[in-house]
Design an enzyme around this catalytic site. Structure first.
Site, mmCIF file in Angstrom:
data_model
loop_
_atom_site.group_PDB
_atom_site.id
_atom_site.type_symbol
_atom_site.label_atom_id
_atom_site.label_comp_id
_atom_site.label_asym_id
_atom_site.label_seq_id
_atom_site.Cartn_x
_atom_site.Cartn_y
_atom_site.Cartn_z
ATOM 1 N N HIS A 279 1.004 5.765 -1.410
ATOM 2 C CA HIS A 279 0.387 6.698 -2.530
ATOM 3 C C HIS A 279 1.066 6.426 -3.792
ATOM 4 C CE1 HIS A 279 -2.100 8.048 0.781
ATOM 5 N NE2 HIS A 279 -1.184 8.641 1.505
ATOM 6 N N HIS B 88 1.009 -1.182 -0.124
ATOM 7 C CA HIS B 88 0.000 -0.150 -0.007
ATOM 8 C C HIS B 88 0.665 1.328 0.029
ATOM 9 C CE1 HIS B 88 0.520 1.305 4.209
ATOM 10 N NE2 HIS B 88 0.892 -0.026 4.493
#
Length: 358
Positions: free
Chosen positions: A145, A143
């Site tokens: 951005h 995970h």
């Protein structure tokens, strides 16, 4: 029958016809029941045959795994959650961290310099190599951005599973605006980039400030569009269409912040190896609703109306509505509501007419 009609009184003829009709109805009903019973028997035999085949395949698979450590399977599964900022991504990721020990998978955070969502070409190659070849970390949940990265371009045979969550674009921007100034209750002591700026979102919009400008809405489209230059050109129609294409073709499931519990429930049903227990944890766990932006004030109708005049908002909102419609379509075929609670549908297909017979 004609002779009987002559000899029998009309009342008896009517009774005879009724008796004949009742007998025919009863006979047809029995035939239908026999057909249904035969259908049930055929389905039961088919399910029995499937179980036998599955058992044989399971035994064969076990022997293959014992004889070859390179066999592919669930242990090789990788999920990538390229999380969009301020979409409840931390709340969802905490569920993965809470479950990884019990469900036996690894969680890895992709931490890019200055949270830059675009990787250099050399880092793209390194990342793809890590994700596909780092066997010690599999099964894995990555995970971060980072914008969407197409693994097919690198000749990967088994691509990772992509998932994501998006949010109403104005609500996301408002949350991010106050987050930069006041932080949240996740790490309240951390100094944020705009700390000390007390200007409200409405005041920013009225003054035409850069932190609340329509251009700041352009984020969810490029995150789904990926590592192409056109994706990051604000207002690009090509980027919007590419984001839509990737959402339906490259992502297993994309949820929305406003219906996060349903997203968690469907993931648990689809990928129990990772998300077994996620729904209950979301409902009762201490971390499921952990991160809340501090000092956030809802924008006025005037501020919202001003942003909605922008073509950029119209495109981001079109993408959000597209994602929402797709999510609700998937949900309608996956869960049912009863007494105010949602339930995952049981398996609704089976195999029959399996040949050749053993």
């Amino acid at each position: 029958m004609g002779l009987l009609r002559v000899m029998m009184p009309p009342k008896l003829q009517l009774l005879a016809l009724l008796a004949f009709a009742v007998a025919m109805f009863f006979l047809e009903n029995q035939i239908q029941k026999l057909e249904e019973s035969r259908g049930k028997l055929e389905r039961a035999i088919a399910r029995h045959e499937v179980r036998e085949i599955e058992q044989r395949h399971a035994q064969d698979g076990l022997r293959e795994r014992e004889s070859s450590s390179a066999a592919d399977g669930d242990d090789d599964l990788v999920i990538i959650y390229n999380r969009v900022p301020k979409t409840a991504s931390t709340s969802f990721t905490n569920i993965a961290y809470d479950l990884c020990g019990k469900n036996h998978f690894h969680v890895l955070h992709i931490n890019t310099t200055k949270n830059n969502p675009v990787m250099s070409i050399q880092d793209q190659v390194r990342f793809v190599k890590n994700v596909t070849e780092w066997k010690e970390m599999k099964p894995a949940f990555y995970h971060g951005h980072v914008s969407f990265l197409d693994f097919a371009k690198f000749g990967v045979k088994r691509k990772p599973i992509y998932i994501n969550v998006i949010r109403d674009p104005i609500e996301r921007l408002v949350s991010y605006y106050y987050f930069l100034r006041f932080g949240d209750d996740y790490r309240p002591g951390l100094r944020r980039r705009k700390q000390g700026d007390k200007k409200t979102f409405d005041e920013c919009v009225a003054a035409g400030g850069s932190d609340c400008a329509p251009e700041k809405l352009w984020l969810q489209i490029p995150f789904f569009c990926g590592h192409y230059s056109e994706c990051w050109i604000v207002g690009s129609q090509w980027a919007l269409e590419q984001a839509k294409y990737n959402l339906v073709n490259e992502y297993l499931l994309v949820g929305v912040t406003e219906e996060l519990e349903d997203f968690v429930m469907m993931l648990e049903a689809a990928l129990p190896q990772f998300f077994r227990g996620a729904t209950e944890l979301y409902k009762t766990g201490k971390k499921s609703h952990l991160r809340k932006t501090s000092e956030k004030k809802p924008p006025t109708k005037e501020s919202i109306a001003k942003l909605q005049q922008s073509s950029i908002w119209k495109m981001e909102n079109e993408f959000y509505e597209f994602a929402l419609e797709q999510f609700q379509f998937v949900r309608a075929h996956a869960v049912r509501e009863k007494d105010g609670e949602l339930y995952v549908l049981a398996q609704n297909f089976f195999y029959e007419k399996i040949y050749p017979k053993n």
